[in-house]
Design an enzyme around this catalytic site. Structure first.
Site, PDB file in Angstrom:
ATOM      1  N   GLY A   1       1.043  -1.173  -0.118  1.00 42.20           N
ATOM      2  CA  GLY A   1      -0.048   0.148  -0.064  1.00 42.20           C
ATOM      3  C   GLY A   1       1.098   1.212   0.058  1.00 42.20           C
ATOM      4  O   GLY A   1       1.556   2.016  -1.398  1.00 42.20           O
ATOM      5  N   ARG A   2       1.715   1.791   0.816  1.00 43.09           N
ATOM      6  CA  ARG A   2       2.036   2.959   1.263  1.00 43.09           C
ATOM      7  C   ARG A   2       3.222   2.775   0.346  1.00 43.09           C
ATOM      8  O   ARG A   2       3.247   4.607   0.011  1.00 43.09           O
ATOM      9  CB  ARG A   2       3.066   2.066   3.121  1.00 43.09           C
ATOM     10  CG  ARG A   2       3.393   3.657   3.593  1.00 43.09           C
ATOM     11  CD  ARG A   2       4.128   3.570   4.731  1.00 43.09           C
ATOM     12  NE  ARG A   2       3.725   2.909   5.451  1.00 43.09           N
ATOM     13  CZ  ARG A   2       2.726   3.531   6.296  1.00 43.09           C
ATOM     14  NH1 ARG A   2       3.187   5.063   6.372  1.00 43.09           N
ATOM     15  NH2 ARG A   2       2.115   2.700   7.611  1.00 43.09           N
TER      16      ARG A   2
ATOM     17  N   ARG B   1      -1.769  11.418  10.227  1.00 43.12           N
ATOM     18  CA  ARG B   1      -0.696  10.405  10.961  1.00 43.12           C
ATOM     19  C   ARG B   1       0.205  11.427  11.986  1.00 43.12           C
ATOM     20  O   ARG B   1       0.873  10.753  12.688  1.00 43.12           O
ATOM     21  CB  ARG B   1       0.411  10.021   9.593  1.00 43.12           C
ATOM     22  CG  ARG B   1      -0.489   9.321   8.575  1.00 43.12           C
ATOM     23  CD  ARG B   1       1.010   8.924   7.180  1.00 43.12           C
ATOM     24  NE  ARG B   1       0.935   8.217   7.892  1.00 43.12           N
ATOM     25  CZ  ARG B   1       3.147   7.588   7.925  1.00 43.12           C
ATOM     26  NH1 ARG B   1       3.176   8.834   7.651  1.00 43.12           N
ATOM     27  NH2 ARG B   1       3.207   7.339   8.558  1.00 43.12           N
TER      28      ARG B   1
ATOM     29  N   TYR C   1       0.662   8.807  15.159  1.00 40.50           N
ATOM     30  CA  TYR C   1       1.622   7.943  14.770  1.00 40.50           C
ATOM     31  C   TYR C   1       2.468   9.400  15.645  1.00 40.50           C
ATOM     32  O   TYR C   1       3.811   9.106  15.761  1.00 40.50           O
ATOM     33  CB  TYR C   1       1.896   7.050  14.206  1.00 40.50           C
ATOM     34  CG  TYR C   1       0.860   6.391  13.146  1.00 40.50           C
ATOM     35  CD1 TYR C   1       0.244   5.403  13.878  1.00 40.50           C
ATOM     36  CD2 TYR C   1      -0.087   6.671  11.873  1.00 40.50           C
ATOM     37  CE1 TYR C   1      -0.733   4.888  13.605  1.00 40.50           C
ATOM     38  CE2 TYR C   1      -0.222   6.287  11.417  1.00 40.50           C
ATOM     39  CZ  TYR C   1      -0.594   5.091  11.853  1.00 40.50           C
ATOM     40  OH  TYR C   1      -1.977   4.598  11.409  1.00 40.50           O
TER      41      TYR C   1
ATOM     42  N   CYS D   1      -8.977  22.463  16.893  1.00 40.68           N
ATOM     43  CA  CYS D   1      -8.808  22.996  17.886  1.00 40.68           C
ATOM     44  C   CYS D   1      -8.541  21.039  19.296  1.00 40.68           C
ATOM     45  O   CYS D   1      -9.484  21.078  19.392  1.00 40.68           O
ATOM     46  CB  CYS D   1     -10.509  22.998  19.032  1.00 40.68           C
ATOM     47  SG  CYS D   1     -11.113  24.558  17.936  1.00 40.68           S
ATOM     48  N   GLU D   2      -7.376  21.101  18.567  1.00 45.36           N
ATOM     49  CA  GLU D   2      -6.612  19.754  19.809  1.00 45.36           C
ATOM     50  C   GLU D   2      -5.056  20.095  19.441  1.00 45.36           C
ATOM     51  O   GLU D   2      -4.252  20.588  18.692  1.00 45.36           O
ATOM     52  CB  GLU D   2      -6.857  18.522  18.785  1.00 45.36           C
ATOM     53  CG  GLU D   2      -8.063  18.020  18.554  1.00 45.36           C
ATOM     54  CD  GLU D   2      -8.697  17.393  19.853  1.00 45.36           C
ATOM     55  OE1 GLU D   2      -7.583  16.904  20.148  1.00 45.36           O
ATOM     56  OE2 GLU D   2      -9.585  17.256  19.298  1.00 45.36           O
TER      57      GLU D   2
ATOM     58  N   TYR E   1      -2.421   7.149   3.337  1.00 44.71           N
ATOM     59  CA  TYR E   1      -2.655   7.586   4.838  1.00 44.71           C
ATOM     60  C   TYR E   1      -3.271   9.129   4.952  1.00 44.71           C
ATOM     61  O   TYR E   1      -2.700   9.121   6.205  1.00 44.71           O
ATOM     62  CB  TYR E   1      -1.536   6.364   5.992  1.00 44.71           C
ATOM     63  CG  TYR E   1      -1.434   5.137   5.250  1.00 44.71           C
ATOM     64  CD1 TYR E   1      -3.287   4.122   6.272  1.00 44.71           C
ATOM     65  CD2 TYR E   1      -0.900   4.264   4.541  1.00 44.71           C
ATOM     66  CE1 TYR E   1      -2.953   2.723   5.005  1.00 44.71           C
ATOM     67  CE2 TYR E   1      -0.604   2.959   4.480  1.00 44.71           C
ATOM     68  CZ  TYR E   1      -1.500   2.432   4.658  1.00 44.71           C
ATOM     69  OH  TYR E   1      -1.712   0.867   4.309  1.00 44.71           O
TER      70      TYR E   1
HETATM   71  C1  LIG Z   1      -2.407  -1.982   5.640  1.00 45.75           C
HETATM   72  C2  LIG Z   1      -2.133  -3.967   5.226  1.00 45.75           C
HETATM   73  C3  LIG Z   1      -1.408  -4.032   4.220  1.00 45.75           C
HETATM   74  C4  LIG Z   1      -1.069  -2.805   3.392  1.00 45.75           C
HETATM   75  O1  LIG Z   1       0.467  -1.838   4.522  1.00 45.75           O
HETATM   76  P1  LIG Z   1       0.952  -1.534   3.955  1.00 45.75           P
HETATM   77  O2  LIG Z   1       1.890  -1.324   4.969  1.00 45.75           O
HETATM   78  O3  LIG Z   1       0.435  -0.136   3.546  1.00 45.75           O
HETATM   79  O4  LIG Z   1       2.018  -1.313   2.027  1.00 45.75           O
HETATM   80  C5  LIG Z   1      -1.002  -5.126   3.194  1.00 45.75           C
HETATM   81  N1  LIG Z   1      -2.248  -5.916   3.417  1.00 45.75           N
HETATM   82  C6  LIG Z   1      -3.303  -6.077   5.310  1.00 45.75           C
HETATM   83  C7  LIG Z   1      -4.006  -7.256   5.413  1.00 45.75           C
HETATM   84  C8  LIG Z   1      -3.244  -4.413   5.341  1.00 45.75           C
HETATM   85  O5  LIG Z   1      -4.170  -4.539   6.640  1.00 45.75           O
END
Ligand SMILES: *Cc1c(COP(=O)(O)O)cnc(C)c1O
Length: 423
Positions: A278-279, A315, A319, A346-347, A374
């Site tokens: 994803g990321r 984020r 985090y 307001c945080e 994200y």
């Molecule tokens: C969030 C997630 C991903 C993607 O994670 P990245 O760190 O963004 O690559 C892949 N598989 C599952 C099951 C997830 O929950």
């Protein structure tokens, strides 16, 4: 264009590909997410081509950024998708994604979500508990369908990442405990409307080393051998996502190094390999453009109050994450002072960066870097703030891929009570 550098200064102005960010701010307003199409394409290609001749499927993790234009772009490149809700399935289908390349993860799938995914004929359910397996079997039976299943196994590997995004330790809520996996597989095989097709794990996010991936892969292969010895046919091995990106000084492995390492680990086994990045597919392909509203100098701190906030990019608040912050028009660094870059919400947790050396004037534009993953997908309407616009740049062309929300849209679902009847 290299995906490592989709954002560059030209004549002291920050560009996305060949488009000037100050023009984008003027045309589309701020706050505004800006993505580079070339960087997205390059990120997918780096994962995909690294598999070379091996049977594989890159399943983009939709939750990192679920804009239809991004899903449509990846679908066109042949990407599969990792979804965690029927809402994400809806998006994938709407964006032209192939349901036959969709895997469905998540610990809390509802029966109606299972029905939607079975109706769409997705590739695989990544089942996270024995209880879920039973419900899925029942739902599939009611629909007279067979559900293709991988069990998501928790390999108990330390991903060495932020505790909120570590998922592969035995104390986490995710997956089936490693020791129980064989038993659950055997019971899965006996269910009438379940077909076991694969084996799955995902150990966390923003991993900057290969070791935990290799450790998890090794444990999965051991399990795979035991399952095959029991006569189960495991057609694919899903090794999850989690590859990190560089937000500041991190030096994560390149996508191709990561894929080569996994591929080496799997060796001569014939299973198809799935990954769920994803990321690493979108993170460094996007930034958040914001304008400085006010500068506030107190005896203790200097604040730059900008028009983006924690509702736009959560984020840092969630985090304590670091995002590089760059001036859109490069300024004379001699005048730089350390600023607290904060939003209007307001945080006290509403900050985008602490102690950033910047030379600022009110009205200046700033780019919050590495915000493609994200960012928008975690945004909210807190403080009744309309969500930001999103723009995708392709060369010198700028395409609006999500309009800024209007105030009317924000209240459209709400109803006030009817007048009370007296007595
Ligand atoms: C969030 C997630 C991903 C993607 O994670 P990245 O760190 O963004 O690559 C892949 N598989 C599952 C099951 C997830 O929950």
């Amino acid at each position: 264009m290299s995906h490592a550098a989709p954002f560059n200064y030209r004549n002291a102005k920050l560009n996305c590909e060949s488009a000037q960010l100050d023009f984008i701010a003027r045309e589309f307003g701020t706050p505004c997410y800006v993505y580079s199409r070339a960087a997205l394409v390059a990120a997918f290609a780096e994962f995909d081509t690294a598999f070379a001749g091996r049977d594989h499927l890159v399943c983009y993790a939709v939750k990192a950024n679920s804009n239809l234009a991004i899903l449509n772009l990846f679908a066109g490149l042949g990407s599969g998708f990792d979804i965690v809700s029927s809402g994400e399935l809806h998006r994938v289908l709407k964006a032209g994604g192939d349901p036959g390349k969709v895997v469905f993860s998540g610990v809390g799938k509802r029966p109606d979500e299972m029905r939607a995914a079975l109706a769409a004929a997705i590739l695989c359910f990544n089942v996270e508990s024995a209880a879920e397996l039973k419900v899925l079997n029942q739902v599939a039976r009611d629909m007279n369908k067979i559900a293709p299943v991988s069990l998501r196994v928790n390999p108990d590997v330390d991903a060495k990442t932020h505790p909120y995004i570590s998922t592969g330790l035995k104390e986490n809520k995710f997956g089936i405990p490693f020791e129980e996996a064989e038993t659950v597989y055997v019971s899965a095989q006996s269910l009438t409307n379940i077909r076991v097709t694969g084996l799955d794990c995902h150990i966390g996010s923003q991993l900057t080393e290969l070791d935990p991936f290799i450790a998890a892969c090794g444990k999965m292969l051991g399990l795979l051998d035991r399952l095959e010895a029991r006569g189960l046919r495991i057609g694919h091995l899903d090794l999850g996502g989690g590859l990190g990106i560089s937000y500041s000084r991190e030096t994560p492995p390149l996508a191709r190094e990561y894929v080569a390492a996994l591929s080496g680990c799997v060796g001569r086994r014939k299973q198809r390999i799935l990954i769920e990045p994803g990321r690493a597919m979108v993170g460094n392909a996007g930034l958040l453009l914001t304008r400085v509203e006010y500068l506030k100098h107190t005896p203790h701190r200097d604040f730059a109050i900008v028009d983006a906030a924690m509702n736009d990019l959560m984020r840092p608040a969630l985090y304590d994450a670091y995002h590089e912050i760059l001036p859109v028009i490069a300024a004379n660094a001699d005048n730089a002072i350390p600023y607290q870059v904060v939003g209007p919400v307001c945080e006290t947790g509403d900050f985008l960066g602490h102690d950033r050396n910047l030379a600022l004037s009110e009205g200046d534009l700033l780019a919050i870097m590495s915000a493609g993953a994200y960012g928008m997908s975690m945004s909210s309407n807190y403080n009744t703030r309309p969500r930001a616009a999103e723009v995708m740049v392709d060369g010198d062309q700028c395409h609006l891929i999500r309009e800024r929300e209007s105030l009317e849209q924000l209240t459209a679902q709400e109803r006030i009570l009817p007048a009370r009847i007296p007595g």
